[in-house]
Scaffold this motif. Sequence first.
Motif, PDB file in Angstrom:
ATOM      1  N   ILE A 143     -10.172   5.335  -4.544  1.00  8.39           N
ATOM      2  CA  ILE A 143      -8.760   4.855  -4.569  1.00  8.39           C
ATOM      3  C   ILE A 143      -8.701   3.277  -4.327  1.00  8.39           C
ATOM      4  O   ILE A 143      -9.179   2.885  -3.009  1.00  8.39           O
ATOM      5  N   HIS A 144      -8.493   2.341  -5.135  1.00  6.76           N
ATOM      6  CA  HIS A 144      -8.387   1.058  -4.761  1.00  6.76           C
ATOM      7  C   HIS A 144      -7.186   0.384  -5.058  1.00  6.76           C
ATOM      8  O   HIS A 144      -6.526   0.820  -6.003  1.00  6.76           O
ATOM      9  N   LEU A 145      -6.910  -0.716  -4.274  1.00 10.07           N
ATOM     10  CA  LEU A 145      -5.622  -1.616  -4.563  1.00 10.07           C
ATOM     11  C   LEU A 145      -5.943  -2.439  -5.957  1.00 10.07           C
ATOM     12  O   LEU A 145      -7.100  -2.653  -6.137  1.00 10.07           O
ATOM     13  N   ASP A 201       0.680  -1.208   0.021  1.00 11.83           N
ATOM     14  CA  ASP A 201      -0.082   0.097  -0.027  1.00 11.83           C
ATOM     15  C   ASP A 201       0.968   1.217   0.136  1.00 11.83           C
ATOM     16  O   ASP A 201       1.821   1.124   0.083  1.00 11.83           O
ATOM     17  N   MET A 202       0.255   2.424   0.004  1.00  7.97           N
ATOM     18  CA  MET A 202       0.808   3.916  -0.142  1.00  7.97           C
ATOM     19  C   MET A 202       0.352   4.550   0.948  1.00  7.97           C
ATOM     20  O   MET A 202      -0.859   4.964   1.036  1.00  7.97           O
ATOM     21  N   ASN A 203       1.271   4.909   2.017  1.00  2.00           N
ATOM     22  CA  ASN A 203       0.813   5.590   3.021  1.00  2.00           C
ATOM     23  C   ASN A 203       1.174   6.876   2.746  1.00  2.00           C
ATOM     24  O   ASN A 203       2.237   7.672   3.212  1.00  2.00           O
ATOM     25  N   ILE A 204       0.357   7.604   2.090  1.00  2.00           N
ATOM     26  CA  ILE A 204       0.684   8.981   1.626  1.00  2.00           C
ATOM     27  C   ILE A 204      -0.803   9.758   1.845  1.00  2.00           C
ATOM     28  O   ILE A 204      -1.937   9.319   1.889  1.00  2.00           O
ATOM     29  N   ARG A 252      -4.739   9.020   0.742  1.00  2.00           N
ATOM     30  CA  ARG A 252      -4.789   7.794   0.245  1.00  2.00           C
ATOM     31  C   ARG A 252      -6.368   7.053   0.784  1.00  2.00           C
ATOM     32  O   ARG A 252      -6.926   6.150   0.130  1.00  2.00           O
ATOM     33  N   GLU A 253      -6.684   7.921   1.856  1.00  2.00           N
ATOM     34  CA  GLU A 253      -8.065   7.247   2.213  1.00  2.00           C
ATOM     35  C   GLU A 253      -9.207   7.859   1.498  1.00  2.00           C
ATOM     36  O   GLU A 253     -10.570   7.466   1.775  1.00  2.00           O
TER      37      GLU A 253
END
Length: 253
Positions: free
Chosen positions: A159-161, A148-151, A154-155
């Motif tokens: 926005i989906h993986l 994942d991207m902790n930026i 992101r929430e």
Amino acid sequence: ETKKNIESPITKRPFDGGWIAPPPPATRTGKKVAVIGSGPAGLACADQLNKAGHLVTVFERADRVGGLIMYGVPNMKADKEGVVQRRVDLMAKEGISFRTGAAGNIGGAAHPLGAGLVVGSEAAPSPEELLRDFDALCVSTGATVARDMNIPGRELKGIHLAMEFLHRNTKALLDGGAVGQDWRAKAAGGAGGGIDARGKKVIVIGGGDTGNDCIGTAMRHGATSVVNFELLPKPPPRRASDNPRPQWPRIYR
């Protein structure tokens, strides 16, 4: 494309002609082996162990066997019924047992891509029961937990993986029996539904195989536009000196 047009019929013809028959092993060793995970690695492991005469049981927490090749790779690249399930059915006829859903969820953890993938009420064996009831254990679990991207941001919604997008899309197609021109209406009836990119401006971060699968899926959904962000530099238009034949041509397409 020409290579595909040649190789695909070669592999398809024996099945269509009924030439492929399940060859169970001539003798059994009496040894029982548990394989946890039914992706390509788990299925290959189970196939080889079964051919050696062992009694193999494959445990898979999703509702269908296949792991990444079932839910992670789009149907446009690997037909789930005509290729993947056909091979699973053949392996079952050869003597391999499959336990899916809750019955195959060793450890009982929730599926990171959605509770709808783990179905049923039958309990899976505990680790202690596996060690007691089987002579050997092969762990062939994959990498469902993504990087994942902790930026900041992101929430935010939308926005989906990649695996979330691809899994839900394929599951919706399969659950709805979505084939033909009315695939979208049928897919809407699938459990959990897919993530629909129709009419949306899509950004795909990552240009590897998975990123390209997301691009192809979004295009087929009817996305308004698709932009791909890739870390690596743009490939050359022709083969470089360090990329001779018969290597795969690393060129811009």
